[in-house]
Scaffold this motif. Structure first.
Motif, PDB file in Angstrom:
ATOM      1  N   PRO A 171      59.889  55.107 119.068  1.00 54.39           N
ATOM      2  CA  PRO A 171      60.012  55.604 117.696  1.00 54.39           C
ATOM      3  C   PRO A 171      58.639  55.920 117.112  1.00 54.39           C
ATOM      4  CG  PRO A 171      60.356  53.234 117.785  1.00 54.39           C
ATOM      5  CD  PRO A 171      60.274  53.700 119.201  1.00 54.39           C
ATOM      6  N   SER A 172      58.611  56.678 116.041  1.00 48.04           N
ATOM      7  CA  SER A 172      57.342  57.048 115.429  1.00 48.04           C
ATOM      8  C   SER A 172      56.623  55.807 114.908  1.00 48.04           C
ATOM      9  CB  SER A 172      57.582  58.024 114.273  1.00 48.04           C
ATOM     10  OG  SER A 172      58.405  57.419 113.288  1.00 48.04           O
ATOM     11  N   GLU A 173      55.294  55.838 115.004  1.00 49.02           N
ATOM     12  CA  GLU A 173      54.478  54.706 114.583  1.00 49.02           C
ATOM     13  C   GLU A 173      53.783  55.072 113.270  1.00 49.02           C
ATOM     14  OE1 GLU A 173      51.920  53.744 117.832  1.00 49.02           O
ATOM     15  OE2 GLU A 173      53.516  52.707 118.913  1.00 49.02           O
ATOM     16  N   PRO A 174      54.171  54.442 112.173  1.00 51.52           N
ATOM     17  CA  PRO A 174      53.621  54.840 110.866  1.00 51.52           C
ATOM     18  C   PRO A 174      52.207  54.327 110.631  1.00 51.52           C
ATOM     19  CG  PRO A 174      55.131  53.006 110.616  1.00 51.52           C
ATOM     20  CD  PRO A 174      55.197  53.404 112.065  1.00 51.52           C
ATOM     21  N   MET A 175      51.463  55.030 109.816  1.00 57.22           N
ATOM     22  CA  MET A 175      50.173  54.588 109.296  1.00 57.22           C
ATOM     23  C   MET A 175      50.340  54.381 107.796  1.00 57.22           C
ATOM     24  SD  MET A 175      46.858  53.909 109.548  1.00 57.22           S
ATOM     25  CE  MET A 175      46.016  54.725 110.924  1.00 57.22           C
ATOM     26  N   LEU A 176      50.250  53.143 107.357  1.00 53.04           N
ATOM     27  CA  LEU A 176      50.455  52.815 105.952  1.00 53.04           C
ATOM     28  C   LEU A 176      49.131  52.854 105.203  1.00 53.04           C
ATOM     29  CD1 LEU A 176      52.911  49.808 106.396  1.00 53.04           C
ATOM     30  CD2 LEU A 176      53.469  52.222 106.078  1.00 53.04           C
ATOM     31  N   SER A 177      49.158  53.326 103.986  1.00 55.97           N
ATOM     32  CA  SER A 177      47.945  53.470 103.189  1.00 55.97           C
ATOM     33  C   SER A 177      47.581  52.160 102.498  1.00 55.97           C
ATOM     34  CB  SER A 177      48.126  54.558 102.132  1.00 55.97           C
ATOM     35  OG  SER A 177      48.374  55.806 102.736  1.00 55.97           O
ATOM     36  N   ALA A 178      46.283  51.952 102.334  1.00 55.69           N
ATOM     37  CA  ALA A 178      45.778  50.842 101.528  1.00 55.69           C
ATOM     38  C   ALA A 178      45.241  51.418 100.223  1.00 55.69           C
ATOM     39  CB  ALA A 178      44.686  50.102 102.274  1.00 55.69           C
ATOM     40  N   SER A 179      45.252  50.620  99.175  1.00 56.54           N
ATOM     41  CA  SER A 179      44.778  51.084  97.871  1.00 56.54           C
ATOM     42  C   SER A 179      43.991  49.973  97.198  1.00 56.54           C
ATOM     43  CB  SER A 179      45.960  51.502  96.993  1.00 56.54           C
ATOM     44  OG  SER A 179      46.852  50.411  96.810  1.00 56.54           O
ATOM     45  N   ILE A 180      43.133  50.346  96.270  1.00 61.67           N
ATOM     46  CA  ILE A 180      42.344  49.335  95.568  1.00 61.67           C
ATOM     47  C   ILE A 180      43.041  48.948  94.269  1.00 61.67           C
ATOM     48  CG2 ILE A 180      40.901  51.021  94.350  1.00 61.67           C
ATOM     49  CD1 ILE A 180      38.548  48.996  94.792  1.00 61.67           C
TER      50      ILE A 180
END
Length: 359
Positions: free
Chosen positions: A338-347
């Motif tokens: 399955p697709s491997e997500p890249m999750l965003s980080a935020s400040i």
């Protein structure tokens, strides 16, 4: 002589453990029928199902999920392996995964490695012995032998921020590199040029030393990339890598730094290190952020309760848990990759950062 259900229930409750046989006997059905009710099979008449459920409630019966796992090939148990249960980041990930797993009808089994690769291998062996349906490997350290064991077992597995991959092994990534970049960028835009980075690599004293953790390497890369956006000649940057328990390491690192360097901002590799840095700075009579600004990483629940509240980088725990369980479900259902997500980080900006003194 016939025994009333009420008397039978009272007698059974006095035993040390209610068994599935007790449920079957009291409901006057077979063991397979009780099992079918517990596993939500469709081939059971509604009135029989209700009678069994009533007896289960009356007796207070709890299924032995571990025994059930040994009796069937596909289980309803998800293994969760984390690096440190004392670290709120890993505890909050485990909680989010447990919530998501239960919503999908799974139970969970939790193990901790204490950042030791050999304990990761032992945890994997324990999970495989329980015949878990899948494993969420939410650790900062990685053991090649554990990966080989998972690969050969065919057990669906999802890692956190790890390059390992296979027919049934994937990873969910959080962009920690960019997260650290925007944290340092925030300090630079405030005017800080004297910056201290406190790392906590958890390096073993054994020989040879353990390799640095991937997540910490990515954070340092993000730190360095942010500095390169400005004139490096204007910077006075120092890095201290202090081993041991994170909060205590943060305290020791600040104490060492105050004896050697001048700095107006501290970047902590995680929130627990920032907690120790707070203690060290305030014990030295320095005010946060009037004298020194502090930035953490992970956005654990501690951040709101520090004084002042901590500016930090947020990693999306709920989104992470949903992505991990979605991938595990896909693997369990037979998906190859399955697709491997890249999750965003935020400040998350709070009161621990401000312009440096004199600005």
């Amino acid at each position: 002589m016939a025994v009333s259900p009420k008397a039978d229930a009272h007698k059974t409750k006095r035993s040390s453990r209610i068994k599935i046989q007790d449920v079957a006997r009291m409901a006057q059905v077979s063991l397979s029928t009780v099992s079918g009710v517990l596993n939500e099979k469709d081939n059971i008449r509604p009135e029989t199902r209700q009678r069994v459920l009533d007896v289960i409630e009356q007796l207070g019966y709890t299924p032995n999920i571990f025994a059930s796992n040994l009796a069937r090939r596909r289980t309803k148990l998800i293994g969760i392996i984390v690096s440190d249960l004392l670290n709120p980041f890993f505890a909050e990930i485990a909680k989010a995964l447990d919530t998501q797993a239960r919503a999908l009808g799974y139970e969970t089994f939790l193990a901790s490695t204490s950042f030791h690769p050999e304990q990761q291998y032992a945890a994997v062996r324990q999970m495989l012995a329980l015949r878990v349906a899948g494993i969420a490997m939410m650790t900062s350290e990685n053991d090649p032998e554990a990966f080989s064991l998972l690969k050969s077992s065919g057990t669906p597995t999802v890692y956190l921020d790890n390059p390992h991959a296979g027919p049934h092994i994937g990873t969910v990534r959080v962009d920690k590199r960019h997260g650290m970049f925007i944290a340092v960028q925030h300090l630079l835009e405030l005017g800080h040029r004297r910056i201290l980075l406190i790392k906590n690599s958890q390096q073993s004293l054994s020989e040879p030393p353990e390799p640095p953790m991937l997540s910490h390497m990515e954070r340092q890369i993000g730190f360095e990339e942010a500095l390169l956006q400005y004139n490096p000649k204007e910077m006075d940057v120092h890095i201290i890598d202090e081993a041991g328990e994170p909060a205590a390491a943060g305290l020791r690192a600040v104490q060492r730094a105050l004896e050697r360097y001048r700095f107006t901002a501290v970047v902590a590799i995680n929130d627990l290190v920032a907690l120790g840095a707070f203690r060290g700075l305030q014990a030295a009579g320095l005010s946060i952020p009037q004298d020194v600004s502090v930035v953490g990483f992970d956005n654990t629940y501690l951040c709101d309760f520090l004084h002042p509240p901590l500016t930090t980088v947020a990693t999306p725990r709920a989104d992470l848990a949903r992505s991990v369980l979605s991938m595990l479900n896909a693997y369990i259902d037979g998906a190859e990759q399955p697709s491997e997500p890249m999750l965003s980080a935020s400040i998350v900006l709070r009161e621990s950062t401000a312009k440096p003194p004199g600005k």
